[in-house]
Design an enzyme around this catalytic site. Structure first.
Site, short mmCIF file in Angstrom:
data_model
loop_
_atom_site.label_atom_id
_atom_site.label_comp_id
_atom_site.label_asym_id
_atom_site.label_seq_id
_atom_site.Cartn_x
_atom_site.Cartn_y
_atom_site.Cartn_z
N ASP A 1 0.81 -1.21 0.00
CA ASP A 1 0.00 0.00 0.00
C ASP A 1 0.85 1.27 0.00
O ASP A 1 0.51 2.25 -0.67
CB ASP A 1 -0.92 0.01 1.23
CG ASP A 1 -2.06 -0.98 1.11
OD1 ASP A 1 -2.42 -1.33 -0.04
OD2 ASP A 1 -2.60 -1.40 2.14
N ASN B 1 -5.24 9.31 1.35
CA ASN B 1 -5.82 8.71 2.55
C ASN B 1 -6.32 9.74 3.55
O ASN B 1 -7.49 9.79 3.87
CB ASN B 1 -4.80 7.79 3.23
CG ASN B 1 -4.79 6.40 2.66
OD1 ASN B 1 -5.57 6.07 1.77
ND2 ASN B 1 -3.89 5.56 3.15
N GLU B 2 -5.40 10.56 4.07
CA GLU B 2 -5.78 11.52 5.10
C GLU B 2 -4.78 12.64 5.23
O GLU B 2 -3.63 12.53 4.82
CB GLU B 2 -5.95 10.84 6.46
CG GLU B 2 -4.69 10.50 7.20
CD GLU B 2 -4.04 9.20 6.77
OE1 GLU B 2 -2.79 9.18 6.65
OE2 GLU B 2 -4.75 8.20 6.56
N ASP C 1 -3.85 15.20 21.00
CA ASP C 1 -2.58 14.86 20.37
C ASP C 1 -2.58 15.26 18.90
O ASP C 1 -1.53 15.43 18.29
CB ASP C 1 -2.32 13.35 20.46
CG ASP C 1 -1.81 12.94 21.84
OD1 ASP C 1 -1.53 13.82 22.67
OD2 ASP C 1 -1.71 11.72 22.08
N ALA D 1 -7.56 3.31 7.42
CA ALA D 1 -6.15 3.39 7.77
C ALA D 1 -5.98 4.08 9.13
O ALA D 1 -6.53 3.63 10.13
CB ALA D 1 -5.39 4.09 6.66
N ASN E 1 -7.27 6.71 10.31
CA ASN E 1 -8.57 7.12 10.83
C ASN E 1 -9.21 6.03 11.68
O ASN E 1 -9.73 6.29 12.77
CB ASN E 1 -9.48 7.50 9.67
CG ASN E 1 -10.91 7.77 10.10
OD1 ASN E 1 -11.19 8.76 10.76
ND2 ASN E 1 -11.81 6.87 9.71
N LEU E 2 -9.19 4.80 11.20
CA LEU E 2 -9.79 3.69 11.94
C LEU E 2 -9.02 3.42 13.23
O LEU E 2 -9.61 3.14 14.27
CB LEU E 2 -9.83 2.43 11.07
CG LEU E 2 -10.48 1.19 11.69
CD1 LEU E 2 -11.91 1.46 12.12
CD2 LEU E 2 -10.43 0.02 10.72
#
Length: 262
Positions: free
Chosen positions: A48, A121-122, A151, A163, A165-166
């Protein structure tokens, strides 16, 4: 009229890992490959991380064509199974295409530098020191959280919702849902805020409070900018990526299946 797979110019990009390089010898002999700049479609061999690296290279070059991944890494969430001896042409002909909309991050540093990065992704804001970060959260110009003590905080696309996020207890988003996940990372105040689901038309502004005392970095996928003053995050509708998956193993299927893993 679409070009038949047999007539397409295909590019092959291979992760530098020993496993990927070894498997690529079979692929090298299966087709006459061209460079990414000449390709109608790209085959990626690796994991990935290498897939994300390849997609970012394509975004930077402005050369966006369908991408088909073969997993020679660890998780392979964005990839298809590697099977030795299978015809790549047959698999490409059967593959389904899925559109992925990347984010655009516009970051302003403490010294006034403005940096723009895409993220598939983020986008994350993360504290740089032992001091917790203090962040003001605004959506479409309206302040929603005057002071988030945490944080960090991230914005994830559906493709990236499984990814980081989870891991931060954010929600899994199906492809095509038209939403983004805004997820706090180890929030201290407000304690009960677990994040938000936002339409993907939203503009999200994250402003760092006390940036000198509590420095914060911004990360767009794998690219970091340190000492941030604020960032603006939104979908970039002009740069649409296309990922290809074998029937029955689509990205949408995998995102749905992740919700039932215990």
């Amino acid at each position: 009229m679409p070009i038949p797979i047999a007539e397409m110019k295909l590019a092959l990009t291979v992760s530098p890992t020993e496993q990927a390089r070894k498997a690529s010898r079979e692929m090298q002999a299966a087709h006459d490959w061209v460079s990414i700049d000449q390709a109608d479609m790209v085959v990626v061999m690796g994991g990935d991380g290498f897939m994300l690296q390849t997609l970012h290279q394509m975004l930077e070059r402005g050369r966006i064509v369908p991408v088909y991944g073969l997993n020679l890494g660890t998780v392979g969430f964005l990839m298809n199974l590697w099977r030795s001896g299978n015809s790549i042409h047959h698999r490409l002909e059967q593959a389904q295409q899925f559109e992925v909309l990347p984010l655009s991050m516009v970051a302003t540093t403490m010294d006034g530098q403005r940096i723009v990065y895409p993220a598939i992704n983020e986008v994350s804001l993360l504290r740089e020191t032992r001091q917790t970060a203090k962040i003001e959260v605004s959506v479409n110009g309206a302040v929603r959280i005057p002071e988030l003590v945490c944080d960090g905080v991230l914005v994830a696309t559906p493709a990236g919702s499984t990814a980081y996020n989870l891991s931060a207890s954010g929600p899994i988003l199906p492809l095509g849902c038209g939403m983004l996940a805004l997820t706090p990372i180890s929030p201290f105040r407000p304690r009960r805020w677990k994040g938000a689901l936002l339409p993907d038309s939203s503009q999200i502004n994250l402003r760092v409070l006390e940036p000198t005392k509590r420095p914060v970095s911004a990360v767009a996928d794998q690219r970091e900018v340190r000492d941030i003053r604020d960032i603006l995050i939104e979908i970039d509708p002009l740069r649409r990526l296309c990922l290809m998956f074998d029937p029955g193993h689509s990205l949408d299927d995998r995102i749905s299946a992740e919700q039932f893993i215990v």
